[in-house]
Design a protein around this motif. Structure first.
Motif, short mmCIF file in Angstrom:
data_model
loop_
_atom_site.label_atom_id
_atom_site.label_comp_id
_atom_site.label_asym_id
_atom_site.label_seq_id
_atom_site.Cartn_x
_atom_site.Cartn_y
_atom_site.Cartn_z
N ILE A 54 9.06 -70.48 -16.82
CA ILE A 54 7.44 -69.63 -17.18
C ILE A 54 6.58 -70.97 -16.79
O ILE A 54 5.44 -70.43 -16.04
CB ILE A 54 7.69 -68.95 -17.67
N TYR A 55 7.48 -71.61 -17.76
CA TYR A 55 6.20 -72.66 -18.05
C TYR A 55 5.43 -73.18 -16.68
O TYR A 55 4.54 -73.02 -16.49
CB TYR A 55 6.36 -73.83 -19.18
N GLN A 57 6.05 -71.76 -13.20
CA GLN A 57 5.12 -71.51 -13.36
C GLN A 57 6.59 -71.25 -11.24
O GLN A 57 5.69 -71.72 -10.23
CB GLN A 57 3.67 -71.29 -12.23
#
Ligand SMILES: Nc1ncnc2c1ncn2[C@@H]1O[C@H](COP(=O)(O)OP(=O)(O)OP(=O)(O)O)[C@@H](O)[C@H]1O
Length: 131
Positions: A54-55, A57
């Protein structure tokens, strides 16, 4: 005759409908996580990979690879647990060279799945970090 906790005859035959199958499968999932410490460790690795993804992307194709890696490791752990239980049931914790082979080869499948997950993680996150 064996009775279960409710005093009923325990089920040893086939499931009668989908919901009964699902209930038993979810029960198996719960039992596996409750009894296998390795699975909890894998959950932590999976959560770290997801958080990092998630970090970073990640692209959706990278997510596919990460999800594949996570599920392969869990599948291998589940099958390893099944093998261990089956062997223990068969030899009743007595030493047997074939029992050792089965358990060692089964553990090797977990190792291979972990190496695959590491390679996928290194490629995906390496690409995300250095590009
Ligand atoms: N009945 C047996 N006969 C021979 N060797 C055995 C037997 N039970 C266990 N072993 C040996 O001990 C090792 C560990 O046993 P087992 O897989 O049951 O433990 P574990 O700690 O749950 O393993 P894992 O870390 O893979 O989850 C096996 O890989 C095998 O080498």
């Amino acid at each position: 005759m064996n009775l279960d906790y409710n005093g009923k005859k325990p089920q040893t035959g086939k499931n009668k409908h989908f919901w009964q199958s699902l209930r038993h499968a979810l029960g198996g999932l719960w039992t596996a996580f409750k009894t296998e410490a390795n699975l909890l460790r894998d959950v932590w690795f999976a959560l770290i990979a997801i958080a990092f993804g998630i970090y970073c992307q990640l692209h959706y194709l990278d997510w596919l690879a990460i999800i594949f890696a996570i599920f392969i490791v869990f599948m291998a752990e589940f099958w390893n647990t099944v093998m261990e239980h089956l062997v223990d049931l068969l030899v009743d914790h007595q030493y047997h060279p074939l029992a050792k082979q089965i358990k060692d080869i089964s553990a090797a499948s977990v190792l291979i799945s972990a190496i695959l997950a590491l390679l996928i993680g290194a490629i995906v996150f390496g690409h995300a970090i250095f590009n």
